[in-house]
Design a protein around this motif. Sequence first.
Motif, PDB file in Angstrom:
ATOM      1  N   ILE A 117      -3.522  19.335 -20.100  1.00  0.00           N
ATOM      2  CA  ILE A 117      -4.722  18.775 -19.466  1.00  0.00           C
ATOM      3  C   ILE A 117      -4.771  19.239 -18.010  1.00  0.00           C
ATOM      4  O   ILE A 117      -3.804  19.063 -17.265  1.00  0.00           O
ATOM      5  N   THR A 118      -5.890  19.817 -17.597  1.00  0.00           N
ATOM      6  CA  THR A 118      -6.029  20.303 -16.225  1.00  0.00           C
ATOM      7  C   THR A 118      -6.583  19.221 -15.302  1.00  0.00           C
ATOM      8  O   THR A 118      -7.125  18.207 -15.749  1.00  0.00           O
ATOM      9  N   HIS A 119      -6.455  19.475 -14.011  1.00  0.00           N
ATOM     10  CA  HIS A 119      -7.058  18.577 -13.018  1.00  0.00           C
ATOM     11  C   HIS A 119      -8.565  18.493 -13.215  1.00  0.00           C
ATOM     12  O   HIS A 119      -9.157  17.407 -13.174  1.00  0.00           O
ATOM     13  N   ARG A 120      -9.210  19.652 -13.409  1.00  0.00           N
ATOM     14  CA  ARG A 120     -10.663  19.636 -13.557  1.00  0.00           C
ATOM     15  C   ARG A 120     -11.080  18.793 -14.757  1.00  0.00           C
ATOM     16  O   ARG A 120     -12.057  18.045 -14.692  1.00  0.00           O
ATOM     17  N   ALA A 121     -10.342  18.907 -15.856  1.00  0.00           N
ATOM     18  CA  ALA A 121     -10.678  18.131 -17.054  1.00  0.00           C
ATOM     19  C   ALA A 121     -10.638  16.631 -16.760  1.00  0.00           C
ATOM     20  O   ALA A 121     -11.531  15.879 -17.174  1.00  0.00           O
ATOM     21  N   MET A 122      -9.612  16.187 -16.053  1.00  0.00           N
ATOM     22  CA  MET A 122      -9.498  14.764 -15.728  1.00  0.00           C
ATOM     23  C   MET A 122     -10.604  14.315 -14.788  1.00  0.00           C
ATOM     24  O   MET A 122     -11.207  13.251 -14.966  1.00  0.00           O
ATOM     25  N   VAL A 123     -10.896  15.138 -13.791  1.00  0.00           N
ATOM     26  CA  VAL A 123     -11.888  14.771 -12.777  1.00  0.00           C
ATOM     27  C   VAL A 123     -13.282  14.677 -13.385  1.00  0.00           C
ATOM     28  O   VAL A 123     -14.008  13.697 -13.154  1.00  0.00           O
ATOM     29  N   VAL A 124     -13.673  15.685 -14.190  1.00  0.00           N
ATOM     30  CA  VAL A 124     -15.030  15.649 -14.741  1.00  0.00           C
ATOM     31  C   VAL A 124     -15.164  14.560 -15.798  1.00  0.00           C
ATOM     32  O   VAL A 124     -16.233  13.957 -15.948  1.00  0.00           O
ATOM     33  N   THR A 125     -14.092  14.266 -16.515  1.00  0.00           N
ATOM     34  CA  THR A 125     -14.159  13.219 -17.532  1.00  0.00           C
ATOM     35  C   THR A 125     -14.262  11.844 -16.893  1.00  0.00           C
ATOM     36  O   THR A 125     -15.087  11.016 -17.306  1.00  0.00           O
ATOM     37  N   GLY A 126     -13.430  11.582 -15.878  1.00  0.00           N
ATOM     38  CA  GLY A 126     -13.520  10.294 -15.188  1.00  0.00           C
ATOM     39  C   GLY A 126     -14.879  10.091 -14.544  1.00  0.00           C
ATOM     40  O   GLY A 126     -15.435   8.983 -14.571  1.00  0.00           O
ATOM     41  N   HIS A 127     -15.430  11.160 -13.986  1.00  0.00           N
ATOM     42  CA  HIS A 127     -16.739  11.093 -13.338  1.00  0.00           C
ATOM     43  C   HIS A 127     -17.837  10.801 -14.355  1.00  0.00           C
ATOM     44  O   HIS A 127     -18.696   9.932 -14.140  1.00  0.00           O
ATOM     45  N   ALA A 128     -17.811  11.514 -15.486  1.00  0.00           N
ATOM     46  CA  ALA A 128     -18.835  11.312 -16.515  1.00  0.00           C
ATOM     47  C   ALA A 128     -18.722   9.930 -17.147  1.00  0.00           C
ATOM     48  O   ALA A 128     -19.732   9.280 -17.449  1.00  0.00           O
ATOM     49  N   PHE A 129     -17.499   9.471 -17.351  1.00  0.00           N
ATOM     50  CA  PHE A 129     -17.267   8.141 -17.928  1.00  0.00           C
ATOM     51  C   PHE A 129     -17.832   7.052 -17.024  1.00  0.00           C
ATOM     52  O   PHE A 129     -18.577   6.167 -17.471  1.00  0.00           O
ATOM     53  N   ALA A 130     -17.502   7.116 -15.732  1.00  0.00           N
ATOM     54  CA  ALA A 130     -18.019   6.123 -14.790  1.00  0.00           C
ATOM     55  C   ALA A 130     -19.539   6.196 -14.716  1.00  0.00           C
ATOM     56  O   ALA A 130     -20.224   5.169 -14.609  1.00  0.00           O
ATOM     57  N   GLY A 131     -20.082   7.427 -14.768  1.00  0.00           N
ATOM     58  CA  GLY A 131     -21.536   7.575 -14.722  1.00  0.00           C
ATOM     59  C   GLY A 131     -22.229   6.994 -15.929  1.00  0.00           C
ATOM     60  O   GLY A 131     -23.304   6.398 -15.814  1.00  0.00           O
ATOM     61  N   ARG A 132     -21.628   7.141 -17.121  1.00  0.00           N
ATOM     62  CA  ARG A 132     -22.241   6.605 -18.329  1.00  0.00           C
ATOM     63  C   ARG A 132     -22.230   5.076 -18.304  1.00  0.00           C
ATOM     64  O   ARG A 132     -23.159   4.424 -18.797  1.00  0.00           O
ATOM     65  N   LEU A 133     -21.189   4.488 -17.741  1.00  0.00           N
ATOM     66  CA  LEU A 133     -21.143   3.022 -17.628  1.00  0.00           C
ATOM     67  C   LEU A 133     -22.183   2.519 -16.641  1.00  0.00           C
ATOM     68  O   LEU A 133     -22.811   1.476 -16.853  1.00  0.00           O
ATOM     69  N   GLY A 134     -22.348   3.252 -15.528  1.00  0.00           N
ATOM     70  CA  GLY A 134     -23.380   2.924 -14.552  1.00  0.00           C
ATOM     71  C   GLY A 134     -23.079   1.672 -13.749  1.00  0.00           C
ATOM     72  O   GLY A 134     -22.030   1.031 -13.905  1.00  0.00           O
ATOM     73  N   PRO A 135     -24.004   1.283 -12.887  1.00  0.00           N
ATOM     74  CA  PRO A 135     -23.793   0.122 -12.008  1.00  0.00           C
ATOM     75  C   PRO A 135     -23.575  -1.187 -12.764  1.00  0.00           C
ATOM     76  O   PRO A 135     -22.958  -2.109 -12.235  1.00  0.00           O
ATOM     77  N   VAL A 136     -24.077  -1.253 -13.998  1.00  0.00           N
ATOM     78  CA  VAL A 136     -23.949  -2.512 -14.749  1.00  0.00           C
ATOM     79  C   VAL A 136     -22.491  -2.881 -14.978  1.00  0.00           C
ATOM     80  O   VAL A 136     -22.159  -4.050 -15.179  1.00  0.00           O
ATOM     81  N   ALA A 137     -21.580  -1.895 -14.920  1.00  0.00           N
ATOM     82  CA  ALA A 137     -20.159  -2.179 -15.140  1.00  0.00           C
ATOM     83  C   ALA A 137     -19.518  -2.907 -13.970  1.00  0.00           C
ATOM     84  O   ALA A 137     -18.400  -3.416 -14.099  1.00  0.00           O
ATOM     85  N   GLY A 138     -20.172  -2.948 -12.826  1.00  0.00           N
ATOM     86  CA  GLY A 138     -19.636  -3.694 -11.689  1.00  0.00           C
ATOM     87  C   GLY A 138     -18.483  -2.992 -11.011  1.00  0.00           C
ATOM     88  O   GLY A 138     -18.238  -1.803 -11.208  1.00  0.00           O
ATOM     89  N   ARG A 139     -17.711  -3.754 -10.240  1.00  0.00           N
ATOM     90  CA  ARG A 139     -16.682  -3.149  -9.383  1.00  0.00           C
ATOM     91  C   ARG A 139     -15.296  -3.742  -9.589  1.00  0.00           C
ATOM     92  O   ARG A 139     -14.430  -3.606  -8.734  1.00  0.00           O
ATOM     93  N   THR A 140     -15.040  -4.389 -10.713  1.00  0.00           N
ATOM     94  CA  THR A 140     -13.691  -4.881 -11.009  1.00  0.00           C
ATOM     95  C   THR A 140     -13.391  -4.569 -12.467  1.00  0.00           C
ATOM     96  O   THR A 140     -13.960  -5.176 -13.363  1.00  0.00           O
ATOM     97  N   TRP A 141     -12.491  -3.608 -12.686  1.00  0.00           N
ATOM     98  CA  TRP A 141     -12.201  -3.121 -14.030  1.00  0.00           C
ATOM     99  C   TRP A 141     -10.793  -3.530 -14.450  1.00  0.00           C
ATOM    100  O   TRP A 141      -9.816  -3.192 -13.781  1.00  0.00           O
ATOM    101  N   CYS A 142     -10.697  -4.253 -15.544  1.00  0.00           N
ATOM    102  CA  CYS A 142      -9.396  -4.659 -16.079  1.00  0.00           C
ATOM    103  C   CYS A 142      -8.974  -3.669 -17.150  1.00  0.00           C
ATOM    104  O   CYS A 142      -9.726  -3.403 -18.093  1.00  0.00           O
ATOM    105  N   ASN A 143      -7.765  -3.133 -17.014  1.00  0.00           N
ATOM    106  CA  ASN A 143      -7.313  -2.050 -17.875  1.00  0.00           C
ATOM    107  C   ASN A 143      -5.931  -2.348 -18.461  1.00  0.00           C
ATOM    108  O   ASN A 143      -4.918  -1.940 -17.913  1.00  0.00           O
ATOM    109  N   PRO A 144      -5.885  -3.049 -19.610  1.00  0.00           N
ATOM    110  CA  PRO A 144      -4.605  -3.213 -20.298  1.00  0.00           C
ATOM    111  C   PRO A 144      -4.311  -2.095 -21.289  1.00  0.00           C
ATOM    112  O   PRO A 144      -3.359  -2.183 -22.065  1.00  0.00           O
ATOM    113  N   MET A 145      -5.145  -1.048 -21.284  1.00  0.00           N
ATOM    114  CA  MET A 145      -4.885   0.103 -22.155  1.00  0.00           C
ATOM    115  C   MET A 145      -3.661   0.858 -21.630  1.00  0.00           C
ATOM    116  O   MET A 145      -3.411   0.905 -20.426  1.00  0.00           O
ATOM    117  N   PRO A 146      -2.863   1.463 -22.528  1.00  0.00           N
ATOM    118  CA  PRO A 146      -1.610   2.093 -22.089  1.00  0.00           C
ATOM    119  C   PRO A 146      -1.838   3.211 -21.084  1.00  0.00           C
ATOM    120  O   PRO A 146      -2.664   4.099 -21.301  1.00  0.00           O
TER     121      PRO A 146
END
Length: 516
Positions: free
Chosen positions: A189-218
């Motif tokens: 996995i490259t840096h670019r792959a991680m960066v563009v995926t995290g960016h697209a994921f956050a963008g798809r969630l949009g502002p409705v997801a708010g600003r506090t994310w709980c992550n119990p995923m491994p």
Amino acid sequence: MPATVLSELRSPAADPGEGVLGDVLSRAAREGPGDLLLSSPGTGETWTAAQLLAAARAVAAGLLRDRPPGARIATCLGNGPAPVLLQLGVALAGMTLVPVNPRARPAEVEHALRLSGAACAFAAEEVAGNPVADLCAAVPGVDVVRVGDDWSAALPSATPGELPVVDPESLAQVQFTSGTTGRAKGVRITHRAMVVTGHAFAGRLGPVAGRTWCNPMPLFHTAGNVLGVVGALWARAEHVVLPFAPGPVLQALADRRVTLLSAAPTLLDLLAEQGPGELPDLRVLFTGGMTVTPAFVDRVERVFGARLSITFGMTETCGAVLQTAPTDPDPVRRGTVGAPLAGTEVRIAGPDGDVVPRGTPGELWARGARITRGYLDDPAATAAAIDAHGWLHTGDLAVMEPGGACRVVGRLKDMIKTGGENVSPGEVEEVLVEHPGVARAAVVGVPDERWGELVVAFVVPAGGPGPSPLELTEHCRERLSPFKVPRSWRVVDDLPMTASAKVQRAELRRIAAGAP
């Protein structure tokens, strides 16, 4: 006659403006230095963006004191602040992270460390009774740093000077596939792959997801350390990290006023059974890793009072290719895994490789910056998965709807062939979980001399002894063609799952065939 619309779609690229993980962290600290970006309910610690950047830089400097850029650093840790700081520090140091499942067995740990060429492993003393540090120490040539309760003392630290310039196409991580069959492969996995995926994921969630994310995923998996860590950095959200346990997670949702919860479907089921109570701040539930039904979407949205966002992805795609948005219309959210994320091409291909018309099932192919550069030291497996034109052949059967959203309907290798007919396990499973007495179900085929394969169903009851085989047979007969109705039934307490919350169908086939 209207023209045939083919099942191929390119989602427009969205330039994130940053190329490597360290740049995303620096951007967050620059734009909101006082924003709370990381919190650990287990230890009570929190980090602002400025503090997180400073801590990650110190870890990077400590790593560089002993090893050059490009070194491979393994982590074998449960969820908490340590794996996050090590992930960020390793990235800033221009090294490669090798996250290993802390519940892995000895042979799996040895395979991961040897294949990756890890020079060093930061390992917990134990996780869920598994003596992780001892397992790592048994592998010759690997320096082991034991991480106990005083985790911060175990992390390297030095006064940061000038850190290396990191190439976006350089190797950021080697992650290991779930290994449902055969030995796990090291996914590059490259840096670019991680960066563009995290960016697209956050963008798809949009502002409705708010600003506090709980992550119990491994945090040793893309769902946790790409969609979680990198996505939260892009959103400048407080990233609440903790191991999964129903009680502590529900407490964190209330105490941290969480707006987005990431959890696999099985984990959402467990939380729903606990009765989450009133969570007025929770707006979005994010899930993936296995097919979910419209009934599941309806139930969890009703129980939690939040919208569900579903992703389809795999380690080879940094965890996401397709994703529904919380604001998508009900038919899209309830019945599909969404449209391609930004910068992704998706094709539904027939057996000959040609694109099939929309509404027709075929194999899901994907191409774009988030696709793996291949498997570590395994050119044959790489060539089998990624063709000469850069298309990743996922092995998943999917249908592209007229609007571009996709439904995943099964796995090519999981397709059951009985009496000359094809049976998609996903279709039968969806019918089974519509029964009120069924919590979860998995369907596999077992060899049969007369029929080729027989359809066998494993059922987890929703409570009590559950429905009888006769009742389930009648339920299926009313909804499925006769050849799709399971011939054999197994009532089980739970389904065997991989670390990334996928059903281990190979194990179920072994059990169904009566193997010891």
